[in-house]
Design a protein around this motif. Sequence first.
Motif, mmCIF file in Angstrom:
data_model
loop_
_atom_site.group_PDB
_atom_site.id
_atom_site.type_symbol
_atom_site.label_atom_id
_atom_site.label_comp_id
_atom_site.label_asym_id
_atom_site.label_seq_id
_atom_site.Cartn_x
_atom_site.Cartn_y
_atom_site.Cartn_z
ATOM 1 N N LYS A 1 -9.405 3.177 -0.286
ATOM 2 C CA LYS A 1 -9.279 3.602 -1.550
ATOM 3 C C LYS A 1 -8.213 2.469 -2.190
ATOM 4 O O LYS A 1 -8.314 1.856 -3.337
ATOM 5 N N GLU A 2 -7.593 2.051 -1.512
ATOM 6 C CA GLU A 2 -6.292 1.072 -1.701
ATOM 7 C C GLU A 2 -6.793 -0.253 -1.805
ATOM 8 O O GLU A 2 -6.473 -1.240 -2.700
ATOM 9 N N MET A 3 -7.300 -0.761 -0.518
ATOM 10 C CA MET A 3 -7.821 -2.014 -0.252
ATOM 11 C C MET A 3 -9.024 -2.520 -0.897
ATOM 12 O O MET A 3 -9.431 -3.635 -1.186
ATOM 13 N N MET B 1 0.611 -1.023 0.151
ATOM 14 C CA MET B 1 -0.106 -0.076 -0.024
ATOM 15 C C MET B 1 0.825 1.347 -0.082
ATOM 16 O O MET B 1 0.707 2.032 -0.682
ATOM 17 N N LEU B 2 1.870 1.245 0.924
ATOM 18 C CA LEU B 2 2.666 2.298 0.828
ATOM 19 C C LEU B 2 3.398 2.748 -0.332
ATOM 20 O O LEU B 2 3.567 3.858 -1.063
ATOM 21 N N GLY B 3 3.756 1.634 -1.023
ATOM 22 C CA GLY B 3 4.613 1.661 -2.254
ATOM 23 C C GLY B 3 3.498 2.441 -3.427
ATOM 24 O O GLY B 3 3.892 3.188 -4.154
ATOM 25 N N ARG B 4 2.469 1.625 -3.435
ATOM 26 C CA ARG B 4 1.509 2.086 -4.555
ATOM 27 C C ARG B 4 0.730 3.363 -4.424
ATOM 28 O O ARG B 4 0.843 4.131 -5.310
ATOM 29 N N ASN B 5 0.763 3.664 -3.121
ATOM 30 C CA ASN B 5 0.386 5.105 -2.857
ATOM 31 C C ASN B 5 1.148 6.139 -2.952
ATOM 32 O O ASN B 5 0.709 7.218 -3.484
#
Length: 480
Positions: A415-417, A63-67
């Motif tokens: 939003k990510e999950m 999540m941290l990477g994609r965000n």
Amino acid sequence: MSTHNVWTHKGTFLLAAVGSAVGLGNLWRFPYLTGENGGGAFILIYALTIFAVGIPILIAEIMLGRNSRRSPIMGMRFLTRTHKTSRGWETIGWLGAASAFIILSFYSVIAGWALHYTGLMLTGSLDGADAETVAASFDALLASPPLLTLYHSLFIGASALIVGLGIHRGIENGLRVLMPALFVILMVVLVYSAAIGDLAAAATFLFTFNVADLSLEGWLQAMGQSFFTLSLGMGAIMAYGAYMSSDASLTRTAFAIAVVDTAVAMIAGLAIFALVFGAGLDPGEGPGLMFVTLPLAFAEMPAGALLGGIFFILVLGAAISSSISLIEPVAAFLVERFDLERPQAVSAMVIASWALGLLTVFSFNLMAEETLFHTLFGRSAFGLLELLTNIFMPLGGMLIALFAGWALTHGEVMKEMRTNETWFRVWRFLVRFIAPAAVAFVFLRTIPQVEGYLLPAIGAVVIVGAFAAGRTFLAERQGS
Ligand code: PFF
């Protein structure tokens, strides 16, 4: 500047992350730790940690990477700005870069041993050899700095070449050939060892759960191994996550990575122990399991040289798909931060890590005896590097869990999950409380290992670090 690179296909992230996760950790470390710790009970703790702690942190790290869509260091800098949190969280990126750099240095030396054994097997040099000859051959390898340096250089050079070609031409293309081939080889090895070895004994050893057998040390090792095997807390997964398609499902992908990684470890364990028990050998050999016990089993079986050769090619392939994920986060940082060309960035990272690797090379020969190093740190240089990563990886994982659990807002996580509220709550509870508590527990293992002058040294670093973080935090509060 952000890289804004994205993998060519929606599924490529999964391929890359599995490539990173499946490596020496599954084929070498998992079987020998299981062997040393008596089998089933160890596996139970390992599997529980993977699912209760590993998967939630894996989700957080992707999540941290994609965000942020940036390399781990720049990505954390970006996220602290957009979330108006302390810049202290940038530590996650720096810790990751430091661990990647250190792990690569010794990972490459050990993968180099597999290169040597591929040659020994395919040339039939160990055919029919007895236990003494096989053990002496391993000792001779470890005693030779030039040989170890040669293999270390070849392995790290090949990894650098793949990453240097870029994420599409190098990493993606490489993995697209490598990963299916590894799967086929694993199956061949399993079928052959089932036919020739004692699969029933291996299954009994691996799947008889008797938790009473397990020491506290075994518990902690199982938890540490579950971090290492999933490549967690290091920025490797975050760097790959930065290139992940926004359409791919985070939760499903994280589950898939953990399931495949665990399955590979189990299959490798079954195959290896079937051969070891079939040949009447001892499963508790420690790190020598793959390089002494197994070659002995190969030496004595029909077509053992060929199977052994194939097996060590599998080890090499799995190791290289992991080592490239150790180079990427640091190389991507150098490209983003200093505008270097990719080949320059990769060379800078790899040459420095190669040089550090020489310490591991010498730990088995020139520096094996009591040296100043041993007196100062109470262990070999290789031991010290391993210990540092045993501290950095869980610490990175804990900080990632805390940042994702406490600093990211509900809206962003959803939003990510894109999951339902119940799953969200389960995940958040795990990253906020369970994962940090579990990591704190893993540290219990590390502390008694820290002796000599190392304890005051680490203590001083922690105090200075905490002091600096506290000052930054206060200054930020006054400024806002
Ligand atoms: N997961 C790899 C293995 O099991 O061999 C090791 C590893 C690779 C650890 C990449 C950390 C990492 F970032």
